[in-house]
Structures are given as structure tokens and as C-alpha cells.
Design a protein around this motif. Structure first.
Motif, PDB file in Angstrom:
ATOM      1  N   SER A 605       2.152   0.375 -13.156  1.00 46.42           N
ATOM      2  CA  SER A 605       2.676  -0.662 -14.118  1.00 46.42           C
ATOM      3  C   SER A 605       3.841  -1.245 -13.491  1.00 46.42           C
ATOM      4  CB  SER A 605       3.209  -0.161 -15.398  1.00 46.42           C
ATOM      5  OG  SER A 605       4.103   0.984 -15.216  1.00 46.42           O
ATOM      6  N   ILE A 606       4.619  -0.739 -12.583  1.00 49.02           N
ATOM      7  CA  ILE A 606       5.576  -1.262 -11.854  1.00 49.02           C
ATOM      8  C   ILE A 606       5.355  -2.101 -10.532  1.00 49.02           C
ATOM      9  CG2 ILE A 606       7.508  -0.814 -10.450  1.00 49.02           C
ATOM     10  CD1 ILE A 606       7.823   1.800 -11.777  1.00 49.02           C
ATOM     11  N   PHE A 607       4.130  -1.548  -9.848  1.00 54.04           N
ATOM     12  CA  PHE A 607       3.533  -2.310  -8.726  1.00 54.04           C
ATOM     13  C   PHE A 607       2.031  -2.860  -9.241  1.00 54.04           C
ATOM     14  CE2 PHE A 607       6.399   1.123  -7.290  1.00 54.04           C
ATOM     15  CZ  PHE A 607       7.386   0.364  -6.348  1.00 54.04           C
ATOM     16  N   THR A 608       2.198  -4.031 -10.081  1.00 51.16           N
ATOM     17  CA  THR A 608       0.712  -4.280 -10.432  1.00 51.16           C
ATOM     18  C   THR A 608      -0.213  -4.842  -9.395  1.00 51.16           C
ATOM     19  OG1 THR A 608       1.786  -6.541 -10.707  1.00 51.16           O
ATOM     20  CG2 THR A 608       1.690  -5.101 -12.861  1.00 51.16           C
ATOM     21  N   THR A 609       0.379  -5.589  -8.438  1.00 52.52           N
ATOM     22  CA  THR A 609      -0.615  -6.140  -7.196  1.00 52.52           C
ATOM     23  C   THR A 609      -0.547  -5.114  -6.164  1.00 52.52           C
ATOM     24  OG1 THR A 609       0.089  -8.325  -7.820  1.00 52.52           O
ATOM     25  CG2 THR A 609      -0.963  -7.629  -5.818  1.00 52.52           C
ATOM     26  N   LEU A 610       0.356  -4.357  -5.719  1.00 51.07           N
ATOM     27  CA  LEU A 610       0.501  -3.644  -4.766  1.00 51.07           C
ATOM     28  C   LEU A 610      -0.296  -2.247  -4.963  1.00 51.07           C
ATOM     29  CD1 LEU A 610       1.845  -3.509  -1.889  1.00 51.07           C
ATOM     30  CD2 LEU A 610       3.516  -2.072  -2.554  1.00 51.07           C
ATOM     31  N   SER A 611      -0.357  -1.730  -6.212  1.00 54.75           N
ATOM     32  CA  SER A 611      -1.380  -0.776  -6.497  1.00 54.75           C
ATOM     33  C   SER A 611      -2.787  -1.024  -6.555  1.00 54.75           C
ATOM     34  CB  SER A 611      -1.076  -0.342  -8.107  1.00 54.75           C
ATOM     35  OG  SER A 611      -1.347  -1.322  -9.094  1.00 54.75           O
ATOM     36  N   ARG A 612      -3.252  -2.123  -6.752  1.00 45.90           N
ATOM     37  CA  ARG A 612      -4.569  -2.543  -6.397  1.00 45.90           C
ATOM     38  C   ARG A 612      -4.887  -2.646  -4.987  1.00 45.90           C
ATOM     39  NH1 ARG A 612      -5.180  -8.445  -9.101  1.00 45.90           N
ATOM     40  NH2 ARG A 612      -7.319  -7.955  -8.332  1.00 45.90           N
ATOM     41  N   VAL A 613      -3.962  -2.986  -4.176  1.00 46.78           N
ATOM     42  CA  VAL A 613      -4.261  -3.008  -2.678  1.00 46.78           C
ATOM     43  C   VAL A 613      -4.388  -1.649  -2.335  1.00 46.78           C
ATOM     44  CG1 VAL A 613      -3.293  -3.697  -0.489  1.00 46.78           C
ATOM     45  CG2 VAL A 613      -2.852  -5.378  -2.370  1.00 46.78           C
TER      46      VAL A 613
END
Length: 665
Positions: A605-613
Motif C-alpha cells: 500500500s506504500i509502494f503501489t507501483t514498485l510492488s507491482r514491479v
């Protein structure tokens, strides 16, 4: 003193005497209580049958709970042992007894009733331990419906890797007839065929839905041999679900015809993998420039190949060839039993079947006998002192590889982010030293050159750098040079920005908040979408008209667009800066030793885009199958009952076996 006679040794004559009064109706003989006075409470649980002569047969006491015959010779030790062993005594009411005066009471029919003509012994307490409850007792008085029973049989076959024809086995049929007299194996076989066919299609649809909703997938393939020596390749897909759990599913099993690359393209089209995917290769799939398939070499296979390449050096082969002669002489000189000498020989055939680890284990065990070897001084033309020194050098070079193998076998899960740290550790261990002999230097150089070549490709190197950077255990990248750390960040920025552009929401106003993990001040970026579909104001329309009159026609602008360039849009600049802010925030966080999947699950929830990567890179395993299976001798995947199956049947069986119990719920 306790009676030590084996109570299971009850002859047929005893059975005939005890059960002589059994009636044709199957009623049990009358059970009588202990005659006279006794202080022992055990007789509340035991009685006697009436003998042929009209007297009680006191050679065997009969348990009132289970009607087991226990040998009795005036000592109650066997009786107490029987009660303690089976947990009787106070838990349930025993069956009623008849008094000695001849008055009888009805006795329940025994569960297992021997006949005087069947030649079987009386059921004793020792024999009773091997009995299991009947199906009717497990389910009570109501038997399962034929549909439920056949379904359980089909699931049993799937779990056992068996084809539907297995229900025709005579032993299986007899077992099912004992459980259900109405069992029809032909109907059951047809049911299992239909069940497996339907669920194969159902699981295909379920798996397709799962893969469509995944951020990224990684493919691995495993080559194996059947009992009939048929070669197959099984293709598996690895994904990270919404709970950040790694899931593995089987996609297909094909005959090994040397066309792995073609199979991968077919699988990609069948399962509609539109985005770029990562394939873990075991050496026969290469990176293609025109394909968006990222190929990464299996780490376990790379270590195997490097070790075998080093052992294939002529100087090292001389050491290995001397092992056999030293072992023979060692066994003959210091062993009392010379017939076992062949079991210690590390032949080339065993090395080929078991890999380099077998050779390493033999060498290390031989090194334990170093003192005995030196006492022999010389064997044939081998100087034992020089041999021990070379043997020690070979073990020292292979030692780090063995440590890496142990690490792979102990870690779960094994993902691609671990490859570069392990490679760096092996590089340090294999670095030549000034004290190394020429043999050792060549040995180390060959192993390292072979190992490094598997990961020397620039694209593979970039992929592994980003994978390690997204793993909180290795995010500082201290095992690579500074230039590669900068490269990893740049590549991650490009990938994350591109992912955001493809999946961004262009509706309305949005705020991206980057919150510090330890309660620091949040970094907010306000994003305003200038392409919302709304009616422009009059002032805006007026300005637009002026600009249109001041320029040339739109057609000429379109024709010259490729040479003069187009206007740079700033609508997503702020949002993309928010993606870069995520990378900055992640980079400044403290390195952790926890599982990367647990770490990202708590912070997605903090790293919304980076977690997808991160899912794209962390779903890639480091080995094509479990390391503890890769470093042992190859075993047959299927048994002799399936050796005549076609490749299509094998594909269906493997698919059901690996996916059914994961997806049926």
C-alpha cells in the motif's frame, strides 16, 4: 509371575473346542462369569465359555468388550495387559454374562466370527492390533452414495498418478467389493475417465482465469524419464498472488523432441501471455533479440555444469583415476573383509549418474583416511603424499560449490534475486591465490569461467541486478560495482515508469502519497489530469481560436510531425515523479533479512507501483525445480503401470496430479 506364553499361538483344536456350540444362525456361545469368590476386578471384564464336558473352559478368558480370547493359566497378568493395551475398563459397559447355574442371556454377534471349518485361529489381542475398522464402521450405518465413492476413487487415482484403467486391478476390485458388494469396476472406470476429462477442462479454465489476473509470470521446464525410458518435458508457471504467496502450476507435458523453444511459443499462444515473460533455462534455450522472452539460466544447472567442466580437466582426472587404486589398496591393507572393496570405488559411471556431488562425497570420505594413505607411501606409481595434497586441493575447490548447493536446498523460496549474491560469493572463493599450484589455478579458472558465462549476457545481468535490488535482503547491492548499482536503479526507473504509464488511471485528480516506514513526513505529489472530458470555458475557447488562426493547417502539422517533433505533454509528469519518489523512498530504507514476499505484502500500500514491479522479478525462481531433487540421481516419474500410455495421456495425468488439489476448491 506373569504368564509369558505367546497368546497368539492358539491352535485350530482350541478354536473348535471353544466354538463348538456355535449355532447355524451365527449366535455367539453363552459367556459365563468367574466361578467362586475373587477379589480381582479384572473378572468384571472377562468370562469363560462352557466346554464340551459341561465344565467351564478356563484355558482362555474371553474379553466381554471385544470377545478376544486371552490365554489364562490362573494368573491375571495377561488379562490386565489386554485391558491396558486396548483402553478398556470403565469406558463402556461390557457385554452381559450368564451365571454358572446355566441361565443364559443373549450375547451380541461377534464382529469377526471364526468358523471351526475355515482353519483360522481365534482372534487374540496380539492379532487384533493389526485390524482396521471397516468402511461401514467409519461412516456408520449409512454407506456413501456411489457418486461420492467413485469421486473418492477418481481423486485417489489422481493423487497416485494412476490412469483410470487402474480400477481393473484384481486386488483393487476385491478390496472395493469387500467394502461395497455392489461395486462395479467397469462403471467406476468409465466414471473416472469422464471425471478426469471434465476436470481437465475445468482446471484449464480456472488456471486461465488465474493467469489473466497476474501481474507477471515465470516459466520453468523440467526434463524427466518414464519407467519405459520415454523422455518428457513438463512446463510449469510461477506466479505471485494477491497475498504475496508463490504459486506453481503445471501447464503442459510434452515428449522431449529437442524443441523447447517451439514448445514455449505454443504455450505462450495457448495461455495468451501477451506481456514479456521470463523463462528459466537449463542450457538449451538461448536469449533471442527479436523475442520479448527473458531467458535466465538455472543456477543449480549452472553450478552442475561448472563443476563437471572442472572435473573434466586432465590434471583433475588424474587425481580422480588414482582414487580407485588408492581405495582398493586401502581396503586390502586395512580391512578384514575384502569383499566390500567394490562399494567404495568412485567409478566414472557413478559420477555420470549421480553428478559431481557423488565424486565430492567420495573424495571427502577418502580424505578422512589421510593418515592411513600416507602410511602406504606408494601405490603402483602414485606417491601417496603428493596424492593427498592434490586430493585436498580438489576438495578445497569444490567445497564452496557444495556450500552453495546446501544453501539452495535449505532456503525457501529460491528466487532469482539470490543468483548474483551467490555468484559473487563463489567468485571470491574461486579467486586464485599465490600459493595455489598450477593444477588448482586451472581448476578454479575453468569452474569460474563456465559459471560466469551462464550470466554474462547484458540483458540477463540487468534483469538479475533489478531482481536483487527489489529484494530487501540484497537491496544495497554491495556485491557489485558502483556502476552496476546505478544501472540497476536506472533500469528499475524505466520499468516502473513504463508500467505506470500502461496501467495508470487518467480520470480525475489523484494524489500519490509516499509514507515513510518509520513515521517520517509523507511526500505527496498532486496529479491533475488535463485531459478530462468537460466543456471548456469561453475564455479558454477564445484563446484556442487565436492559436488556431496563428498557425498553419493541422494537416501540414501532421505531415511535418516526424521531423519537427511534437509538443511534450506534461499531464503525467507529476505522477511519474511520484513513481521515482517510491524508488527513492525504497532505496533509503534499511536493508532487512526477512522474506521478500512478507516484506512487500506489508508495504504494497506504500509502494503501489514498485510492488507491482517487484512481483515481475520476484516470481522468477533460481532453479527449475526443487534443488534437493536436482542434485540427486534422476528418478522415474511414473511407474510400470503407466509405461504404455501415450504422450497425451501422460500430459493429462501430470496436469491433474499437479493442479487438481490446488484448484479444486
Amino acid at each position: 509371575m506373569a504368564d509369558t506364553m505367546d497368546e497368539s499361538q492358539i491352535k485350530k483344536e482350541d478354536a473348535m473346542a471353544v466354538y463348538q456350540n456355535i449355532q447355524a444362525s451365527g449366535a455367539r456361545p453363552t459367556l459365563y462369569g468367574f466361578p467362586g469368590k475373587t477379589k480381582s476386578t479384572v473378572w468384571g471384564h472377562f468370562g469363560f465359555y462352557m466346554g464340551e464336558d459341561g465344565h467351564l473352559d478356563k484355558s482362555h478368558a474371553i474379553c466381554r468388550h471385544c470377545y478376544t480370547a486371552v490365554r489364562y493359566s490362573g494368573n491375571t497378568t495377561n488379562l490386565h495387559t489386554h485391558l491396558a493395551r486396548h483402553g478398556y475398563g470403565g469406558k463402556k459397559q461390557p457385554h452381559p454374562l450368564a451365571d454358572v447355574s446355566g441361565l443364559t442371556s443373549p450375547i451380541a454377534k461377534p464382529r469377526i466370527l471364526p468358523s471351526p471349518t475355515d482353519g483360522e485361529n481365534i482372534v487374540t489381542s496380539a492379532q487384533k492390533d493389526t485390524f482396521h475398522p471397516l468402511i461401514s464402521e467409519v461412516y456408520g450405518n449409512t454407506l456413501r452414495s456411489p457418486l461420492a465413492l467413485n469421486t473418492m476413487i477418481a481423486e485417489y487415482l489422481i493423487d497416485r498418478f494412476e490412469a483410470p484403467e487402474a480400477v481393473d486391478n484384481s486386488a483393487f476390485v476385491n478390496m472395493m467389493l469387500a467394502a461395497d458388494p455392489s461395486f462395479d469396476h467397469e462403471k467406476c472406470r468409465r466414471f473416472c475417465e469422464s471425471f478426469m476429462s471434465q476436470h481437465h477442462d475445468i482446471l484449464n479454465h480456472s488456471l486461465s482465469d488465474i493467469l489473466k489476473n497476474c501481474e507477471a509470470v515465470a516459466l520453468t521446464y523440467d526434463k524427466w524419464t518414464s519407467a519405459s525410458r520415454e523422455n518428457y518435458v513438463t512446463y510449469n508457471v510461477h506466479v505471485v498472488n494477491t497475498l504475496w504467496e508463490v504459486e506453481t502450476y503445471t501447464l503442459a507435458t510434452n515428449s522431449d523432441c529437442g524443441s523447447v523453444t517451439e514448445d514455449l511459443e505454443k504455450i505462450r499462444n495457448k495461455w495468451d501471455f501477451q506481456e514479456s515473460m521470463t523463462v528459466l533455462s537449463i542450457g538449451d534455450v538461448r536469449q533471442s533479440n527479436h523475442s520479448n522472452i527473458q531467458v535466465v539460466h538455472c543456477l543449480a544447472e549452472a553450478i552442475n555444469t561448472a563443476a563437471l567442466a572442472g572435473l573434466d580437466l586432465e590434471s583433475v582426472r588424474e587425481v580422480i583415476s588414482g582414487v580407485e587404486r588408492i581405495q582398493k589398496q586401502l581396503v586390502q591393507s586395512f580391512s578384514d573383509d575384502r569383499s566390500d572393496s567394490s562399494t567404495f570405488i568412485a567409478t566414472q559411471d557413478k559420477q555420470n549418474r549421480h553428478g559431481w556431488l557423488f565424486t565430492y562425497d567420495v573424495l571427502t570420505k577418502l580424505m578422512e583416511q589421510k593418515e592411513l594413505i600416507t602410511l602406504m607411501k606408494k601405490v603402483d606409481d602414485i606417491d601417496c603424499d603428493v596424492f593427498c595434497k592434490r586430493l585436498d586441493d580438489v576438495c578445497a575447490v569444490l567445497g564452496p560449490l557444495k556450500t552453495a548447493v546446501d544453501l539452495l536446498c535449505s532456503q525457501r523460496p529460491i528466487i532469482a534475486s539470490m543468483i548474483l549474491p551467490i555468484i559473487k560469493k563463489l567468485q571470491v572463493s574461486l579467486s586464485p591465490k599465490t600459493s595455489d599450484s598450477s593444477v588448482v589455478k586451472d581448476f578454479k579458472e575453468t569452474i569460474w569461467r563456465t559459471l560466469y558465462s551462464a550470466y554474462s549476457d547484458a540483458n540477463v545481468r540487468k534483469f538479475l541486478l533489478v531482481a536483487s535490488f527489489l529484494d530487501p535482503r540484497y537491496k544495497d547491492l554491495l556485491f557489485v560495482e558502483k556502476e552496476e548499482r546505478v544501472l540497476a536503479r536506472d533500469v528499475l526507473s524505466e520499468v516502473a515508469t513504463e508500467l505506470y504509464r500502461r496501467g495508470s488511471d487518467t480520470s480525475g485528480e489523484e494524489e500519490i502519497v509516499i509514507q515513510s516506514e518509520k513515521g517520517g513526513s509523507p511526500c505527496s505529489v498532486i496529479v491533475i489530469n488535463n485531459e478530462r472530458d468537460y466543456e471548456p470555458s469561453a475564455k479558454k475557447l477564445k484563446n484556442d481560436d487565436k492559436e488556431e488562426n496563428a498557425t498553419t493547417s493541422s494537416k501540414s502539422d501532421d505531415w511535418l510531425a516526424d521531423v519537427i517533433g511534437s509538443k511534450k505533454s506534461t499531464m503525467n509528469t507529476a505522477k511519474e515523479e511520484g513513481v521515482l519518489a517510491e524508488i527513492d523512498q525504497y532505496h533509503t530504507m534499511e536493508q532487512r533479512t526477512t522474506s521478500p514476499f512478507v516484506w512487500w505484502n506489508h508495504r504494497q500500500s506504500i509502494f503501489t507501483t514498485l510492488s507491482r514491479v517487484a512481483k515481475t522479478y520476484l516470481c522468477v525462481p533460481a532453479t527449475s525445480r526443487s534443488p534437493d531433487q536436482m542434485f540427486v540421481a534422476e528418478a522415474d516419474r511414473d511407474g510400470s503401470q503407466r509405461r504404455l500410455l501415450s504422450s497425451d495421456h501422460v500430459d493429462r495425468l501430470v496436469f491433474l496430479h499437479n493442479n487438481y488439489f490446488k484448484l479444486k476448491n
